[in-house]
Design an enzyme around this catalytic site. Structure first.
Site, mmCIF file in Angstrom:
data_model
loop_
_atom_site.group_PDB
_atom_site.id
_atom_site.type_symbol
_atom_site.label_atom_id
_atom_site.label_comp_id
_atom_site.label_asym_id
_atom_site.label_seq_id
_atom_site.Cartn_x
_atom_site.Cartn_y
_atom_site.Cartn_z
ATOM 1 C CE1 TYR A 1 8.077 -21.591 6.442
ATOM 2 C CE2 TYR A 1 8.356 -19.213 5.733
ATOM 3 C CZ TYR A 1 7.912 -20.062 6.495
ATOM 4 O OH TYR A 1 7.232 -19.941 8.040
ATOM 5 C CG ASP B 1 4.818 -16.691 -1.002
ATOM 6 O OD1 ASP B 1 4.800 -15.489 -0.866
ATOM 7 O OD2 ASP B 1 4.888 -17.696 -0.250
ATOM 8 C CE LYS C 1 9.428 -12.537 5.028
ATOM 9 N NZ LYS C 1 9.425 -13.543 4.219
#
Ligand code: PLP
Length: 429
Positions: free
Chosen positions: A144, A239, A267
């Site tokens: 994702y 990522d 995050k």
């Protein structure tokens, strides 16, 4: 467990917010429940609106790596607020933050701040395309990378390498340039490069996948991605929105000793504020506006308050890297305890760990890719989740997510979690 207030807020919420939540996983749909509304957090624990306390293994999906309401992190926050919240003009802390990130992550020479992981990956791909002057990108099934159009793609049926949209509203023309390969599959990636190599701008990959449950890349796989992108002049994008500053201070790049051409963050780097970033080699990042022709901007990008907290969060991790050893030690303890419980009860489940991230899969491994994890019993996970919730443990409300440890999880937390895991597995058996 009394969840009356959460239920009331939810009833009100669904009138005004789609599904009552601002991000789908929070709706608890995958675990056949309604959401728990959180009022506050402290260290390893969070409390809901009804006053129930939980040991938290979500940690805001990563940012709460130093525990909730970390006192050192919060210190002086009022002073920063008092000086003004946003100017739309540059501030020194943005330069401090960029320097810290570049020093912390040797693969990148320059970095641009954005407001979310989605923005980071979306922008990185645009830059990679601008830099290579090629159109196609490769992503892996089960990874994702946020919710931008070209990345909401799964593999088509049969031998078609072209992806199909995983969301309504994403035109097929857009995802036609996204090729979808199998994670940890060397053959698949080689074949795709043989067919489309001359037009592949970038590979984007979660070096340790956290969004199909926990599936770590094999070292050979990442090595192959590094080599093949070099050979074909494509850009390798890690990522690291989850893994950056999580599985090690230097993220997956440090753990695997592989340097990507670009990396995306989110995050943890915001310490709880909405922050993302993408960085890369100098000649690639010089493509970004105003230096180069790839446009990317943001009114609140590099917001001073978010930068101060994000900077401090990273500094606290940098100051005491033994935090990583501690979190891994705790994760190993959890893995061992849960593994023993599974064995004792003869449950068809597997606990998977990488550094300080874990997933309890309701199925038999090995789990190397999206097809493997699809065999899990998600209904059983839903039951398990509810049993654990009732015992005061907040797990990810879906099978295909990870548990995150923080520096504030204690031996006592873990012992209670392992005991609850035993009771919960026994209850659903
Ligand atoms: C969470 C996540 C994103 C998206 O970040 P947002 O801040 O939610 O937009 C991208 N990539 C990975 C690996 C993620 O886990």
């Amino acid at each position: 467990m009394n969840l009356e207030k959460s239920k009331q807020i939810y009833e009100e919420g669904i009138k005004y917010i789609p599904g009552g939540v601002n991000s789908p996983v929070r709706a608890f749909k995958s675990v056949n429940s309604s959401p728990v509304f959180i009022s506050k957090g402290y260290k390893s624990k969070i409390q809901d609106e009804d006053g129930n306390a939980y040991i938290d293994y979500i940690g805001s999906w990563g940012p709460a790596i130093l525990g909730h309401s970390n006192e050192e992190l919060m210190e002086g926050i009022e002073d920063i607020i008092r000086d003004g919240l946003s100017f739309g003009l540059p501030t020194k802390i943005e330069v401090d933050m960029a320097k810290l990130m570049v020093e912390s992550y040797p693969a990148i020479d320059m970095v641009r701040m954005v407001n979310s992981g989605t923005e980071a990956t979306m922008s990185a791909i645009r830059v990679a395309r601008g830099y290579t002057n090629k159109n196609k990108i490769i992503k892996f099934e089960g990874c994702y990378h946020g919710h931008s159009d070209s990345l909401l793609v799964k593999s088509g049926s049969g031998t078609i390498t072209y992806g199909v949209p995983t969301s309504l509203g994403v035109p097929e023309e857009i995802v036609r340039n996204t090729l979808v390969c199998r994670y940890n599959d060397l053959h698949d990636i080689k074949k795709t490069f043989e067919e489309h190599g001359s037009d592949i701008a970038a590979i984007i990959v979660e070096p340790v996948a956290g969004n199909m449950g926990l599936v770590a890349a094999t070292p050979e796989f990442l090595k192959e991605l590094r080599e093949i992108t070099k050979e074909y002049n494509s850009v390798l994008i890690f990522d690291e929105v989850i893994t950056g500053f999580r599985i090690a201070y230097g993220g997956a790049s440090e753990v695997y000793a592989i340097e990507p051409d670009m990396a995306c963050f989110g995050k943890i780097i915001g310490g709880g504020f909405p922050v993302g970033a993408y960085g890369g080699k100098k000649e690639i990042m010089e493509m970004v506006s105003p230096l180069g022709g790839v446009y990317q901007a943001g009114t609140l990008s590099g917001n001073p308050l978010a930068m101060h907290i994000g900077y401090k969060n990273i500094k606290l991790l940098q100051r005491d890297k033994s935090i990583y050893d501690y979190m891994e030690k705790m994760a190993i303890k959890l893995e061992k305890g849960i593994s023993e419980n599974i064995e004792k009860l003869g449950i068809n489940a597997t606990i998977v760990r990488f550094k300080n991230m874990l997933t309890l899969f309701f199925g038999k491994g090995p789990f190397n890719n999206y097809d493997d994890v699809q065999k899990c019993d998600t209904e059983l996970y839903a039951k398990y989740f509810r049993e654990m919730l009732n015992r005061g443990i907040m797990l990810p409300p879906a099978q295909f997510e990870c548990m995150f440890l923080s520096a504030e999880h204690t031996e006592e937390d873990l012992e209670y979690t392992i005991k609850s895991n035993y009771e919960s597995l026994k209850a659903i058996k």
